[in-house]
Design a protein around this motif. Structure first.
Motif, PDB file in Angstrom:
ATOM      1  N   GLU A 108      62.792  89.424  57.118  1.00 39.89           N
ATOM      2  CA  GLU A 108      62.870  88.705  55.849  1.00 39.89           C
ATOM      3  C   GLU A 108      62.394  89.613  54.729  1.00 39.89           C
ATOM      4  N   TRP A 109      62.744  89.224  53.513  1.00 41.93           N
ATOM      5  CA  TRP A 109      62.247  89.954  52.357  1.00 41.93           C
ATOM      6  C   TRP A 109      61.856  88.948  51.291  1.00 41.93           C
ATOM      7  N   LYS A 110      60.951  89.391  50.396  1.00 40.79           N
ATOM      8  CA  LYS A 110      60.406  88.510  49.364  1.00 40.79           C
ATOM      9  C   LYS A 110      60.517  89.197  47.997  1.00 40.79           C
ATOM     10  N   ARG A 111      60.776  88.398  46.993  1.00 44.37           N
ATOM     11  CA  ARG A 111      60.736  88.864  45.600  1.00 44.37           C
ATOM     12  C   ARG A 111      59.588  88.118  44.920  1.00 44.37           C
ATOM     13  N   TYR A 112      58.648  88.882  44.385  1.00 42.40           N
ATOM     14  CA  TYR A 112      57.498  88.332  43.668  1.00 42.40           C
ATOM     15  C   TYR A 112      57.840  88.355  42.181  1.00 42.40           C
ATOM     16  N   ILE A 124      56.936  83.418  44.494  1.00 46.41           N
ATOM     17  CA  ILE A 124      57.512  84.223  45.569  1.00 46.41           C
ATOM     18  C   ILE A 124      58.728  83.511  46.140  1.00 46.41           C
ATOM     19  N   ASP A 125      59.845  84.231  46.142  1.00 52.44           N
ATOM     20  CA  ASP A 125      61.081  83.734  46.742  1.00 52.44           C
ATOM     21  C   ASP A 125      61.303  84.505  48.041  1.00 52.44           C
ATOM     22  N   ARG A 126      61.573  83.782  49.131  1.00 46.09           N
ATOM     23  CA  ARG A 126      61.772  84.402  50.454  1.00 46.09           C
ATOM     24  C   ARG A 126      63.239  84.301  50.854  1.00 46.09           C
ATOM     25  N   TYR A 127      63.723  85.378  51.493  1.00 48.53           N
ATOM     26  CA  TYR A 127      65.103  85.444  51.963  1.00 48.53           C
ATOM     27  C   TYR A 127      65.122  85.985  53.385  1.00 48.53           C
ATOM     28  N   GLU A 138      57.095  79.941  45.947  1.00 50.37           N
ATOM     29  CA  GLU A 138      55.765  79.869  46.556  1.00 50.37           C
ATOM     30  C   GLU A 138      54.769  80.469  45.566  1.00 50.37           C
ATOM     31  N   LYS A 170      47.282  82.917  47.999  1.00 47.32           N
ATOM     32  CA  LYS A 170      48.439  82.027  48.132  1.00 47.32           C
ATOM     33  C   LYS A 170      47.902  80.602  48.071  1.00 47.32           C
TER      34      LYS A 170
END
Length: 183
Positions: A108-112, A124-127, A138, A170
């Protein structure tokens, strides 16, 4: 720009302690994470070559990033899942995080992203590996030392050694961070 007196952090991360003088000189920050009662250290470098020395093979997503900072969770190299971080890829993004399963396969990868409504929060968006959305927004927030649930001595030692400390946590997880930067 290397962290001042990185030796002051000795004993908190065996993997951080094991970095060579060259690798320590390339450090621009260290981020300690206290996740579910376990402490880990992310070493952030300004040099992809040094990242390669420390992490071994650099995943494609990290290698092709347009970034000035390369981070690797040092403990994840042996305990997994392997975690890497680079600067954001769009103006509102401050960071990208990549998590790899066994055999170096992206899990997975995340964009903060900066929260436009609150300068003390990051969203935070998770993909997943196929870019399908897992979650959006998040919350991770910045604040005072009360956010840090890891070893109290670590904060005191780092500050006494002349490092600037930023505290993050978090909201929905048992996960908090101590980001250490040069003064």
């Amino acid at each position: 720009m290397a962290l001042l007196n990185i030796n002051a952090l000795a004993g908190f991360s065996t993997a951080l302690d094991a970095l060579t003088d060259r690798q320590r000189a390339a450090l621009v920050e260290v981020v300690f994470c206290y996740r579910l009662g376990v402490l880990s250290a992310t070493a952030v470098f300004n040099d992809a070559e040094v990242l390669s020395e420390v992490a071994g093979q650099i995943p494609d997503e990290v290698a092709r990033a347009n970034t000035r900072r390369y981070g690797v969770d040092l403990e994840s190299r042996s305990a997994g899942p392997l975690r890497f971080y680079v600067d954001g890829d769009v103006p509102e993004a401050v960071l990208l995080g990549f998590t790899y399963a066994a055999m170096g396969k992206l899990a997975e990868w995340k964009r903060y992203r900066r929260d436009p409504d609150d300068k003390y929060r990051v969203l935070i968006d998770r993909y997943d590996a196929e870019d399908r959305v897992i979650s959006v927004g998040e919350i991770e927030r910045a604040g005072g030392p009360e956010l840090w649930k890891g070893p109290a001595d670590l904060t005191k030692i780092a500050i006494a050694a002349g490092m600037n400390a930023i505290f993050l946590a978090k909201e929905a997880k048992d996960q908090n961070y101590l980001r250490l930067l040069p003064s």
